[in-house]
Design a protein around this motif. Sequence first.
Motif, PDB file in Angstrom:
ATOM      1  N   PHE A   1      15.361  -2.663  -4.907  1.00 19.01           N
ATOM      2  CA  PHE A   1      14.410  -1.449  -4.758  1.00 19.01           C
ATOM      3  C   PHE A   1      14.685  -1.084  -6.216  1.00 19.01           C
ATOM      4  CE2 PHE A   1      15.465  -2.259  -0.298  1.00 19.01           C
ATOM      5  CZ  PHE A   1      14.416  -2.620   0.145  1.00 19.01           C
ATOM      6  N   GLU A   2      15.046  -1.648  -7.176  1.00 16.46           N
ATOM      7  CA  GLU A   2      15.241  -1.101  -8.488  1.00 16.46           C
ATOM      8  C   GLU A   2      13.958  -0.417  -8.955  1.00 16.46           C
ATOM      9  OE1 GLU A   2      16.390  -3.679  -7.608  1.00 16.46           O
ATOM     10  OE2 GLU A   2      18.616  -3.642  -7.713  1.00 16.46           O
ATOM     11  N   ASP A   3      12.971  -1.055  -8.515  1.00 20.05           N
ATOM     12  CA  ASP A   3      11.717  -0.449  -9.177  1.00 20.05           C
ATOM     13  C   ASP A   3      10.772   0.624  -8.413  1.00 20.05           C
ATOM     14  OD1 ASP A   3      11.397  -2.314  -7.232  1.00 20.05           O
ATOM     15  OD2 ASP A   3       9.540  -3.619  -8.187  1.00 20.05           O
ATOM     16  N   VAL A   4      11.632   1.149  -7.653  1.00 13.97           N
ATOM     17  CA  VAL A   4      11.057   2.197  -6.679  1.00 13.97           C
ATOM     18  C   VAL A   4      11.510   3.375  -7.301  1.00 13.97           C
ATOM     19  CG1 VAL A   4      11.294   3.551  -4.565  1.00 13.97           C
ATOM     20  CG2 VAL A   4      11.298   1.120  -4.485  1.00 13.97           C
TER      21      VAL A   4
ATOM     22  N   PRO B   1       1.123   8.723  -3.392  1.00 16.93           N
ATOM     23  CA  PRO B   1       1.558   8.168  -4.392  1.00 16.93           C
ATOM     24  C   PRO B   1       0.318   7.130  -5.332  1.00 16.93           C
ATOM     25  CG  PRO B   1       2.326   7.065  -2.552  1.00 16.93           C
ATOM     26  CD  PRO B   1       1.846   8.629  -2.043  1.00 16.93           C
ATOM     27  N   SER B   2      -0.761   7.430  -4.624  1.00 18.90           N
ATOM     28  CA  SER B   2      -1.875   6.490  -5.169  1.00 18.90           C
ATOM     29  C   SER B   2      -2.539   7.241  -6.598  1.00 18.90           C
ATOM     30  CB  SER B   2      -2.763   5.861  -4.239  1.00 18.90           C
ATOM     31  OG  SER B   2      -3.684   6.959  -3.829  1.00 18.90           O
TER      32      SER B   2
ATOM     33  N   LEU C   1       5.113   3.523  -3.312  1.00 18.00           N
ATOM     34  CA  LEU C   1       5.818   4.213  -4.511  1.00 18.00           C
ATOM     35  C   LEU C   1       6.203   3.326  -5.585  1.00 18.00           C
ATOM     36  CD1 LEU C   1       8.623   6.034  -2.263  1.00 18.00           C
ATOM     37  CD2 LEU C   1       6.708   7.118  -3.756  1.00 18.00           C
ATOM     38  N   ARG C   2       6.645   1.940  -5.455  1.00 15.51           N
ATOM     39  CA  ARG C   2       6.773   1.138  -6.552  1.00 15.51           C
ATOM     40  C   ARG C   2       5.461   0.958  -7.196  1.00 15.51           C
ATOM     41  NH1 ARG C   2       7.744  -2.964  -3.255  1.00 15.51           N
ATOM     42  NH2 ARG C   2      10.202  -2.841  -3.131  1.00 15.51           N
ATOM     43  N   GLU C   3       4.158   1.105  -6.500  1.00 14.82           N
ATOM     44  CA  GLU C   3       2.790   0.901  -7.325  1.00 14.82           C
ATOM     45  C   GLU C   3       2.848   2.307  -8.346  1.00 14.82           C
ATOM     46  OE1 GLU C   3       1.246  -1.547  -7.606  1.00 14.82           O
ATOM     47  OE2 GLU C   3      -0.139  -0.468  -8.932  1.00 14.82           O
ATOM     48  N   ALA C   4       3.193   3.273  -7.875  1.00  9.42           N
ATOM     49  CA  ALA C   4       3.102   4.613  -8.647  1.00  9.42           C
ATOM     50  C   ALA C   4       4.302   4.406  -9.853  1.00  9.42           C
ATOM     51  CB  ALA C   4       3.635   5.696  -7.821  1.00  9.42           C
ATOM     52  N   GLY C   5       5.343   3.914  -9.571  1.00 11.11           N
ATOM     53  CA  GLY C   5       6.095   3.721 -10.640  1.00 11.11           C
ATOM     54  C   GLY C   5       5.466   2.704 -11.760  1.00 11.11           C
ATOM     55  N   ARG C   6       4.987   1.676 -11.351  1.00 11.32           N
ATOM     56  CA  ARG C   6       4.259   0.794 -12.436  1.00 11.32           C
ATOM     57  C   ARG C   6       3.477   1.634 -13.213  1.00 11.32           C
ATOM     58  NH1 ARG C   6       2.868  -3.282  -8.553  1.00 11.32           N
ATOM     59  NH2 ARG C   6       5.256  -3.776  -8.467  1.00 11.32           N
ATOM     60  N   ARG C   7       2.332   2.506 -12.589  1.00 12.64           N
ATOM     61  CA  ARG C   7       1.436   3.116 -13.054  1.00 12.64           C
ATOM     62  C   ARG C   7       1.934   4.241 -14.123  1.00 12.64           C
ATOM     63  NH1 ARG C   7      -0.687   5.199  -8.535  1.00 12.64           N
ATOM     64  NH2 ARG C   7      -0.108   7.301  -9.139  1.00 12.64           N
TER      65      ARG C   7
END
Length: 406
Positions: A2-5, A144-145, A377-383
Amino acid sequence: MFEDVPALEDLPEVGGARVLVRADLNVPLSRSLSGDLLVADDFRLRAALPTLRWLLSRGARVTVATHLGRPKGRRDPNLSTDPLRQALGNLGEDVEVMENVRFDPGEEANDPRSGAALVRGQDLFVNDAFGACHRAHASIVYPPSVLPSAAGRLLHAELDALAHVIEAPRRPFTVVVGGAKVADKLGTIRALARKADRIVVGGAMAFTFLAARGREVGGSTVDASEIGHCEALLGSLDPNVTIELPVDAVAGKVAGGHDPSSYGEVRAFGEEIAAGWRGLDIGPQTRSRFAQAIDGSATVLWNGPMGVFEDPRFSAGTRDVALAIAGCRGYTVAGGGDTLAAVRALDLVDSFDHLSTGGGAMLSLIEQGDLPGIAALREAGRRMRSQGAGRAAALHATRPLQARSR
Ligand code: ADP
Ligand code: MG
């Protein structure tokens, strides 16, 4: 895993920002003598404090959103968040508390208009509601989107702890399951049968497994539509995996109805239970066999009571299993509403390595390795990394998002 959360530290500029926190403040309520609704157990409020205090101490303006009970999309004065607002105020926290998100039918339907209404006027989003992350509800997946977002302290603690069990559990790894809903939990048992060394099955669900083995279970609770699935699961188990099913039971004479208080007569049975009797707890031989299976495990995961533990006549199985896990030297995790109630009633809270606030969420995460709320949340992090919007972007662009900050 879950490092990318993204964690709180990954949020851009918190000072002065308006932050929406989705917490799980689904506390039990009771009524005072004067008729006011009060928070009966503030366990979940106190669990939310580390995240709220982290944000407040950095000058954020915090608004908390939560569900409370199951109002089914309708305003219900008995499930208003007013008592929560008061209780948080009494704890000294200067936060706004929104009305119960489930008053809005768009919440569970994941209507984007409901999501948009939640984030209006907010700059940042924090999800700290692990127990709701397995549901793609508006307050979980919409914010988070559109907003820079992070997992709160409680959610991160859950992910850190459960990663131990999901990724490379130390062996022997023992899974203990019980409780009522065999249909809900069979998928998880199947998934865990590929990862665990020992599976211990008690509670009402054991009787569907015993029926699948052709045992006489009398009037015990059996989910007839799941017998075939249980049979298939038992037949396809890896030969290195052992499954422990009850070998005796404490049963109540069926007087009609499922009300535990209506079992007037109680007696013990061996392998087979006579007609007219319902197995309501594991028996003494099973208790010691289960304790033996738990003893010496390097990882133990427990969900679901071994019997109708709410009734002291049927609580010994749950007590002995809880004591065995609490005394085990390995890494121990328990989760689920009723399971945690039993752990608390036995005063064993400090004897577990992790108590998960989510029952369904914990099992889904272990079964699937991910949840809708986590993926969002992961997707938000990527963004946040790729868009590089705002002042914090420069700060964050060069380093990976921190996950395991404590
Ligand atoms: P959790 O909330 O921890 O996930 P469940 O909701 O699945 O656990 O199951 C808890 C319920 O299962 C309890 O109310 C308990 O009384 C019931 N239960 C356990 N064993 C039996 C049994 N043998 N017969 C009927 N009900 C049982
Ligand atoms: Mg339950």
